[in-house]
Design a protein around this motif. Sequence first.
Motif, mmCIF file in Angstrom:
data_model
loop_
_atom_site.group_PDB
_atom_site.id
_atom_site.type_symbol
_atom_site.label_atom_id
_atom_site.label_comp_id
_atom_site.label_asym_id
_atom_site.label_seq_id
_atom_site.Cartn_x
_atom_site.Cartn_y
_atom_site.Cartn_z
ATOM 1 N N GLY A 68 4.844 -7.983 0.131
ATOM 2 C CA GLY A 68 5.040 -8.870 1.266
ATOM 3 C C GLY A 68 4.389 -8.293 2.504
ATOM 4 N N VAL A 69 3.703 -9.144 3.262
ATOM 5 C CA VAL A 69 3.017 -8.736 4.484
ATOM 6 C C VAL A 69 3.685 -9.449 5.657
ATOM 7 C CG1 VAL A 69 0.831 -8.689 5.737
ATOM 8 C CG2 VAL A 69 0.856 -8.409 3.252
ATOM 9 N N LYS A 70 4.126 -8.674 6.628
ATOM 10 C CA LYS A 70 4.799 -9.211 7.816
ATOM 11 C C LYS A 70 4.115 -8.664 9.056
ATOM 12 C CE LYS A 70 8.204 -11.652 9.577
ATOM 13 N NZ LYS A 70 8.323 -13.093 9.353
ATOM 14 N N ALA A 71 3.890 -9.540 10.043
ATOM 15 C CA ALA A 71 3.218 -9.143 11.284
ATOM 16 C C ALA A 71 4.097 -9.487 12.470
ATOM 17 C CB ALA A 71 1.858 -9.834 11.407
ATOM 18 N N GLU A 72 4.103 -8.612 13.449
ATOM 19 C CA GLU A 72 4.819 -8.867 14.692
ATOM 20 C C GLU A 72 3.991 -8.352 15.868
ATOM 21 O OE1 GLU A 72 7.685 -4.912 15.097
ATOM 22 O OE2 GLU A 72 8.543 -6.827 14.429
ATOM 23 N N VAL A 73 4.187 -8.983 17.021
ATOM 24 C CA VAL A 73 3.438 -8.617 18.217
ATOM 25 C C VAL A 73 4.071 -7.378 18.840
ATOM 26 C CG1 VAL A 73 2.669 -9.371 20.496
ATOM 27 C CG2 VAL A 73 2.753 -10.999 18.604
ATOM 28 N N GLU A 74 3.233 -6.442 19.238
ATOM 29 C CA GLU A 74 3.702 -5.195 19.807
ATOM 30 C C GLU A 74 2.838 -4.833 21.016
ATOM 31 O OE1 GLU A 74 3.094 -1.258 17.742
ATOM 32 O OE2 GLU A 74 5.254 -1.442 17.436
ATOM 33 N N ARG A 75 3.454 -4.271 22.027
ATOM 34 C CA ARG A 75 2.718 -3.873 23.226
ATOM 35 C C ARG A 75 1.910 -2.609 22.937
ATOM 36 N NH1 ARG A 75 3.072 -4.816 28.717
ATOM 37 N NH2 ARG A 75 4.898 -6.150 28.386
ATOM 38 N N SER A 76 0.679 -2.604 23.404
ATOM 39 C CA SER A 76 -0.206 -1.470 23.169
ATOM 40 C C SER A 76 -0.030 -0.432 24.268
ATOM 41 C CB SER A 76 -1.668 -1.934 23.146
ATOM 42 O OG SER A 76 -1.882 -2.886 22.135
ATOM 43 N N PRO A 77 0.257 0.801 23.924
ATOM 44 C CA PRO A 77 0.297 1.861 24.945
ATOM 45 C C PRO A 77 -1.105 2.199 25.405
ATOM 46 C CG PRO A 77 0.600 2.806 22.789
ATOM 47 C CD PRO A 77 0.560 1.309 22.584
ATOM 48 N N ASP A 78 -1.224 2.761 26.578
ATOM 49 C CA ASP A 78 -2.527 3.185 27.076
ATOM 50 C C ASP A 78 -3.029 4.318 26.204
ATOM 51 O OD1 ASP A 78 -2.380 1.359 29.084
ATOM 52 O OD2 ASP A 78 -1.506 2.765 30.530
ATOM 53 N N GLY A 79 -4.159 4.107 25.584
ATOM 54 C CA GLY A 79 -4.693 5.127 24.672
ATOM 55 C C GLY A 79 -6.193 5.068 24.624
ATOM 56 N N ASN A 80 -6.756 5.850 23.726
ATOM 57 C CA ASN A 80 -8.209 5.931 23.620
ATOM 58 C C ASN A 80 -8.812 4.621 23.160
ATOM 59 O OD1 ASN A 80 -8.128 8.609 24.374
ATOM 60 N ND2 ASN A 80 -7.907 9.331 22.270
ATOM 61 N N GLY A 81 -8.059 3.881 22.277
ATOM 62 C CA GLY A 81 -8.607 2.630 21.785
ATOM 63 C C GLY A 81 -8.834 1.637 22.900
ATOM 64 N N SER A 82 -7.875 1.508 23.862
ATOM 65 C CA SER A 82 -8.039 0.571 24.961
ATOM 66 C C SER A 82 -9.183 1.003 25.866
ATOM 67 C CB SER A 82 -6.732 0.481 25.762
ATOM 68 O OG SER A 82 -5.685 0.003 24.946
ATOM 69 N N ARG A 83 -9.303 2.307 26.137
ATOM 70 C CA ARG A 83 -10.376 2.768 27.003
ATOM 71 C C ARG A 83 -11.735 2.550 26.356
ATOM 72 N NH1 ARG A 83 -6.547 6.927 28.133
ATOM 73 N NH2 ARG A 83 -7.472 8.307 26.594
ATOM 74 N N ARG A 84 -11.828 2.730 25.018
ATOM 75 C CA ARG A 84 -13.098 2.471 24.351
ATOM 76 C C ARG A 84 -13.476 1.011 24.463
ATOM 77 N NH1 ARG A 84 -11.011 5.622 20.101
ATOM 78 N NH2 ARG A 84 -10.677 3.708 18.930
ATOM 79 N N ALA A 85 -12.492 0.119 24.296
ATOM 80 C CA ALA A 85 -12.788 -1.307 24.378
ATOM 81 C C ALA A 85 -13.241 -1.697 25.777
ATOM 82 C CB ALA A 85 -11.552 -2.106 23.968
ATOM 83 N N TRP A 86 -12.591 -1.116 26.815
ATOM 84 C CA TRP A 86 -12.991 -1.431 28.184
ATOM 85 C C TRP A 86 -14.408 -0.941 28.463
ATOM 86 C CZ3 TRP A 86 -11.392 -4.797 31.452
ATOM 87 C CH2 TRP A 86 -10.077 -5.242 31.437
ATOM 88 N N ARG A 87 -14.724 0.281 28.016
ATOM 89 C CA ARG A 87 -16.059 0.802 28.255
ATOM 90 C C ARG A 87 -17.105 -0.028 27.535
ATOM 91 N NH1 ARG A 87 -13.672 5.971 27.420
ATOM 92 N NH2 ARG A 87 -14.563 6.015 25.342
ATOM 93 N N GLY A 88 -16.776 -0.440 26.298
ATOM 94 C CA GLY A 88 -17.733 -1.253 25.562
ATOM 95 C C GLY A 88 -17.961 -2.598 26.216
ATOM 96 N N ARG A 89 -16.897 -3.204 26.740
ATOM 97 C CA ARG A 89 -17.051 -4.516 27.350
ATOM 98 C C ARG A 89 -17.797 -4.418 28.681
ATOM 99 N NH1 ARG A 89 -11.945 -8.094 29.100
ATOM 100 N NH2 ARG A 89 -11.904 -6.480 30.695
ATOM 101 N N ASP A 90 -17.506 -3.367 29.472
ATOM 102 C CA ASP A 90 -18.149 -3.231 30.765
ATOM 103 C C ASP A 90 -19.622 -2.883 30.632
ATOM 104 O OD1 ASP A 90 -15.741 -3.800 31.843
ATOM 105 O OD2 ASP A 90 -15.180 -1.704 32.232
ATOM 106 N N SER A 91 -19.958 -2.084 29.642
ATOM 107 C CA SER A 91 -21.350 -1.671 29.480
ATOM 108 C C SER A 91 -22.175 -2.658 28.697
ATOM 109 C CB SER A 91 -21.409 -0.297 28.793
ATOM 110 O OG SER A 91 -20.810 -0.370 27.511
ATOM 111 N N GLY A 92 -21.513 -3.667 28.106
ATOM 112 C CA GLY A 92 -22.238 -4.676 27.353
ATOM 113 C C GLY A 92 -22.703 -4.201 26.002
ATOM 114 N N GLU A 93 -22.109 -3.148 25.448
ATOM 115 C CA GLU A 93 -22.516 -2.629 24.154
ATOM 116 C C GLU A 93 -22.058 -3.567 23.055
ATOM 117 O OE1 GLU A 93 -20.869 1.173 23.806
ATOM 118 O OE2 GLU A 93 -22.053 2.098 25.409
ATOM 119 N N GLU A 94 -22.897 -3.681 22.008
ATOM 120 C CA GLU A 94 -22.533 -4.524 20.878
ATOM 121 C C GLU A 94 -21.400 -3.931 20.080
ATOM 122 O OE1 GLU A 94 -25.949 -5.228 18.581
ATOM 123 O OE2 GLU A 94 -27.029 -6.351 20.133
ATOM 124 N N GLU A 95 -21.248 -2.620 20.133
ATOM 125 C CA GLU A 95 -20.208 -1.978 19.351
ATOM 126 C C GLU A 95 -18.882 -1.953 20.095
ATOM 127 O OE1 GLU A 95 -20.574 -1.031 16.299
ATOM 128 O OE2 GLU A 95 -22.706 -1.522 16.247
#
Length: 375
Positions: A68-95
Amino acid sequence: MPPPLTHPLLSPPELSFTHASLLLTPPIRPDSRTPTQFRALVAETNLLPGTNGSGRICFPDGNEAVVGVKAEVERSPDGNGSRRAWRGRDSGEEEGERGRGENAWVELTIEIPGLRDDDALPVFLAAMLSEALLASGGLVDRLWINHRWHWKLYIDILLLSPPLSYPIPLLSLTTHLALLSARLPRLISEADEDPLFDNDWEASVYLYPRRASRTSKTFSKATITPRTLPKPLERPPITLLVIAIGENILFDPSREELAVADLLLAVSISEVVDDTGTEPDSNTTRNIRLLSLRTIDPPSRLTPPCVPNLLNTTAFASTTRKDEAMGADHSGDGIWTPPKGGTKRRIIGRIVQMIIERGGVGQEVLEGLDGVDVG
């Protein structure tokens, strides 16, 4: 180390006979299968109410698993993943859209009758399946909602019968079908707003997105039939169990074959599909990628050996002949001795080649799973 439940109750003469049969060319398996033939199974999906996705597989030997697979919404803590996503979006990188998920967003547990959750076998199996699921990184990236929220995925695996052998293929295939059938509510909020979802479950989206068939690139849910269901753009990984006996390679080994195996491998693979929107036919090459290769200590190392007549003190009282017999190799005399040492690298290379090559075992398994209705 194999768990006690997987130890076969075979005598040394039975082990010797089975080993000799599997050393032939072609090998004679106890159930008359070919070396690359898998056991028949019964599979179904979407059987557990209240879950985002579920699957069930039953093998002919009585082994049965439900996932069985169950999904629930969870708040993301400030971490490296969020900072990587912000840098990628701001710099316009495809990755920038890649690598934004975290492995902690997926939690996999296995429950086996008669065993505790912290016993060696459930922990070992859970680690092996999690390793394959997280190897590609595609699953955790799909759980990203925005920079403040994400999905937390719980995968609960229940083995309904005591394991008669290593249940790795059973659990892996069942998890594969459950993830393919998993659906998430459609997100209607934008950007970094608090997530808001559509209440209509018919509008939900698959965790692994679908693609249109070759005949029609557009479809509506009202007209989908089992034959025209769109295929996923990417598949969850699967783990295959392979053994080697001498020069022979056998897939999906039974309990008796595991008892005489010289080598036991767990091979995890995944299919990477292009997003051209077309469905591959029988002439299309599947892009199969090797994710992990793990050696497992086979149960054959713990089987009782035969005692040659030269070691029988009642028949031969000569100490000299006894010492000579103890240092001799009796494996070619029809006497069962547990395997020792490792295996040749070319055997492992042949196993990998047989799985990932065009028209190989990996493609056959994925084509067989295509026949299961996961819509």
